[in-house]
Design a protein around this motif. Structure first.
Motif, mmCIF file in Angstrom:
data_model
loop_
_atom_site.group_PDB
_atom_site.id
_atom_site.type_symbol
_atom_site.label_atom_id
_atom_site.label_comp_id
_atom_site.label_asym_id
_atom_site.label_seq_id
_atom_site.Cartn_x
_atom_site.Cartn_y
_atom_site.Cartn_z
ATOM 1 N N THR A 31 -26.004 16.765 -0.668
ATOM 2 C CA THR A 31 -26.432 16.813 -1.999
ATOM 3 C C THR A 31 -25.402 15.656 -2.498
ATOM 4 O OG1 THR A 31 -24.500 18.468 -2.069
ATOM 5 C CG2 THR A 31 -26.869 19.261 -2.939
ATOM 6 N N GLU A 45 -31.368 25.001 -5.956
ATOM 7 C CA GLU A 45 -31.819 24.520 -4.410
ATOM 8 C C GLU A 45 -31.012 24.743 -3.524
ATOM 9 O OE1 GLU A 45 -34.525 20.720 -5.756
ATOM 10 O OE2 GLU A 45 -32.251 20.000 -6.118
ATOM 11 N N ILE A 49 -26.351 18.176 -13.896
ATOM 12 C CA ILE A 49 -26.602 18.857 -12.095
ATOM 13 C C ILE A 49 -25.477 18.301 -11.296
ATOM 14 C CG2 ILE A 49 -27.657 18.417 -10.262
ATOM 15 C CD1 ILE A 49 -29.902 18.632 -12.575
ATOM 16 N N ASP A 79 -36.474 19.709 -15.538
ATOM 17 C CA ASP A 79 -35.841 19.347 -13.883
ATOM 18 C C ASP A 79 -36.708 18.237 -13.719
ATOM 19 O OD1 ASP A 79 -34.333 21.243 -14.233
ATOM 20 O OD2 ASP A 79 -36.001 22.815 -13.266
ATOM 21 N N TRP A 132 -36.407 14.820 -10.848
ATOM 22 C CA TRP A 132 -36.736 14.235 -9.375
ATOM 23 C C TRP A 132 -36.555 13.249 -8.802
ATOM 24 C CZ3 TRP A 132 -38.050 18.964 -10.126
ATOM 25 C CH2 TRP A 132 -37.524 20.584 -9.630
ATOM 26 N N ARG A 160 -31.705 14.716 -7.350
ATOM 27 C CA ARG A 160 -32.044 15.289 -8.267
ATOM 28 C C ARG A 160 -30.906 14.331 -9.570
ATOM 29 N NH1 ARG A 160 -32.376 21.549 -8.501
ATOM 30 N NH2 ARG A 160 -32.807 21.284 -10.915
#
Lengths: 429, 262
Positions: free
Chosen positions: A129, A235, A278, B105, B107, B118
């Motif tokens: 990430t 996720e 995010i 959302d 990506w 993301r």
């Protein structure tokens, strides 16, 4: 205020609605897909570095990509051809990425079963990430390219691997086997000078690091696993790696050569929407080689943590912040094992990063700032870049890599003499 | 008694509005449906020509795959956008899950790094891939985000004026939509600022019938402030192709679903 009566022309085809005429113009091109780029890049150090050339980068790089699809398999080859008078070394070593040819991808992709994908051969691998920080991604990096201002894609160097991905109901499992250890293209002094703790001074191209890398096929191998699953928009993943430290993290006391001690890591991550942006958390436990705790020449076991958040804060302006922790787990033993007067690392290395990305001029101009700052090391690294697309396939860019710090031996501080600016012209087809 | 009076008063006001044969929400719902929800899924090859005020052209080419959530009509949708051109974005994938109750959302897959990123759902009213179309123009603006008023009706069009409920979130003050009566396709949309100046306009240039669905296959978006303009053309449009759900997962970001992209 409004002129309601304005005449609106009916679009073509609406008056007499008719079925779409399917054109049978097949692309009569090459029997395979061809792409490529030409990149000319030049950069210089902002200060004198007694251990390196004044030019930090000066190269022309031609990349060619060929892809061929068959019914059940796709072949992909991407290779760089480099003229680099700064490095001035043209003998090819495909493992270390040295010389005038650097193969970035040479692989085949296929699905032996409908719940299984395979990619076999040379490939670039990424997961996790972090943004320019990697905990569970133990695939090779090219820190030299990163520090001298090559395109971001060159931070990742390729692996020679067999990747098998399984997709069973909503769970996915990646199994990556690397039959022979692929190290980072680490800072060895050839391009970037660094602080050598053994000699207590800076070291560069006059005496590049000589390393002993594990290189036996199928015994000096690496295994990387990732199991991932989404809970709604979140996720999650767990990771495992069994191999070696990717950059030297040890030294052979007899030969003096840099070594890559054994390393096993266990980790997890979660990423999803938080507030307007995010957010992500990633952790990792690094289990170093046996005896690392009491051996000052081998890196300690570590716990690593990354917290990150990204949000668009204004029109075409995105900000992201990260906090990263590297904690030595056997700190007392580490301290006890150090010879007197040796440099002592702190138990915790804290690092904050900030990224700002602004798009202007119909997204043709991109300005990026990325800063690493460590309050524990009191050092940092600022990356600046402006890139402008003159045409769809032609881009000009300029940037800077600025290292700063109080101590000559700290993580970023040691690279101070390598601070540089660069500019490039990049053409793609 | 007082309340009763209020109700009668309100009712009499409502009564006094021109009595159109159709409710405005019905028009808006239909227009939204035929613009964004035809069939249960679809694919199209899209070419964009982006012109600046000097007439200099840039182009984009991508394939867009779309699948609607079966749970609810005209609601959640998934988009998979696979880029072919320009060369610097070739093989890049942009994936969106359009949500009703919260931000989308998103990506991005970058093939050179094999990176699945993301991205923070940006303002819906920013440029899509550098064109004059906004994200919202491509994926649809929630019909509940505006109040709608049927201002005129003639033989061909319903003309609907829409005013945003949250003015701070958008760059316009109102917009007006010419909705074709027979097909409910929006043929022209004009956006106005506070002074009533036209700042942006959408025009449907070509309509074709595909699998029984009248479809806008060519359209333009003009920015009257910058003088920029984008023409978007669709080709190889197909509906109800039976896209599997898992196309919209990390598996196919990393390994492009070729049979649907050709």
């Amino acid at each position: 205020m409004f002129s309601y009566g304005q005449e609106i022309e009916l679009p073509k085809g609406l008056e007499n609605l008719s079925p779409m005429v399917t054109s049978s113009t097949e692309d009569e091109g090459l029997p395979f897909d061809l792409s490529g780029s030409l990149d000319a890049r030049i950069g210089a150090r902002l200060q004198n570095d007694a251990h390196e050339k004044d030019m930090s980068v000066g190269e022309i790089r031609f990349q060619l990509g060929v892809e061929k699809e068959f019914d059940h398999v796709t072949f992909n080859l991407v290779s760089d051809f480099i003229y680099d008078p700064v490095e001035d070394h043209y003998a090819v070593d495909l493992e270390k990425g040295m010389g005038f040819v650097d193969i970035r991808e040479a692989n085949m992709t296929f699905s032996p079963l409908d719940f299984m994908d395979m990619k076999v051969g040379r490939q670039v691998l990424t997961w996790g990430t972090g943004d320019l920080i990697f905990i569970n991604d133990l695939f090779p990096k090219d820190w030299n390219s990163f520090f001298i201002g090559r395109d971001d894609e060159y931070l990742k160097s390729p692996s020679d691997a067999i990747k098998t991905a399984f997709f069973i109901s909503d769970y996915s499992l990646d199994v990556i086997y690397i039959p022979r250890f692929d190290a980072d293209r680490f800072i060895d002094g050839r391009r970037i000078s660094f602080f050598d703790r053994m000699t207590g001074g800076l070291r560069g191209r006059e005496a590049p690091v000589i390393s002993h890398r594990p290189d036996q096929w199928f015994t000096d191998d690496e295994l990387a696993l990732r199991l991932y699953h989404s809970f709604g928009a979140f996720e999650t993943a767990v990771y495992y790696y069994d191999g070696y430290w990717k950059s030297p993290a040890g030294q052979n006391i007899v030969t003096g050569q840099a070594e890559f001690p054994r390393l096993r890591t266990y980790g997890a991550s979660v990423r999803g929407p938080v507030g307007q942006g995010i957010g992500a958390v990633e952790i990792g436990y690094y289990k170093s080689a046996n005896g690392a705790a009491t051996n000052p020449l081998v890196r300690n076991d570590e716990f690593r943590l990354l917290l990150s958040y990204e949000q668009e804060i204004a029109n075409e302006l995105t900000a992201s912040v990260q906090y990263y922790l590297e904690r030595k787990l056997d700190y007392d033993s580490y301290l006890a094992s150090l010879p007197p007067q040796a440099i002592q690392d702190k138990q915790n290395r804290h690092l904050f990063t900030l990224r700002l990305t602004k798009l202007l001029m119909q997204q043709n101009l991109r300005l990026t700032l990325f800063n690493f700052y460590s309050p524990s090391d009191k050092d940092g690294y600022l990356r600046l870049k402006a890139s402008y697309k003159i045409r769809d396939n032609l881009k000009i860019e300029a940037g800077a890599n600025i290292f700063y710090g109080q101590k000559i031996y700290s993580f970023f501080g040691q690279f101070k003499d390598n601070s540089n600016i660069f500019t490039a012209l990049h053409y793609e087809f | 008694m007082k309340n009763m009076m209020k109700i009668i008063l309100v009712l009499s006001f409502l009564w006094s509005f021109p009595a159109y044969a159709i409710d405005v929400m019905e028009v808006v719902k239909n227009a939204n449906h035929v613009s964004y929800y035809k069939g249960s899924d679809g694919r199209a090859k899209v070419n964009m020509s982006i012109f600046d005020d000097q007439g200099r052209e840039r182009s984009r080419e991508f394939v867009i795959l779309r699948k609607d959530d079966e749970q609810m009509d005209d609601a959640v949708q998934k988009f998979f956008v696979y880029f072919n051109k320009p060369a610097d974005v070739k093989k890049m994938v942009f994936m969106v899950v359009k949500n009703m109750d919260r931000d989308d959302d998103r990506w991005l897959y970058l093939p050179a790094l094999d990176l699945v990123k993301r991205i923070a759902a940006s303002d819906e009213r920013t440029s899509f891939v550098g064109s004059n179309f906004y994200y919202e123009d491509v994926s649809g603006r929630g019909i509940e985000e505006d109040t709608h008023e049927l201002v005129e009706e003639n033989d061909t069009y319903y003309i609907v004026k829409s005013t945003p409920k949250n003015k701070a979130a958008v760059e316009f003050s109102t917009y007006k939509n010419w909705i074709h009566k027979a097909t409910f396709l929006p043929i022209k949309t004009e956006y106005y600022d506070d002074q009533g100046q036209k700042i942006r306009s959408y025009t449907a240039l070509k309509v074709e019938v595909i699998s029984g669905h009248p479809t806008v296959t060519s359209s333009s978006m003009e920015d009257h402030k910058t003088g920029g303009k984008t023409v978007m053309s669709y080709s190889d449009v197909k509906y109800d192709i039976g896209l599997p759900d898992d196309i919209f997962t990390e598996r196919y970001l990393r390994k492009a679903p070729r049979e649907y992209l050709r």
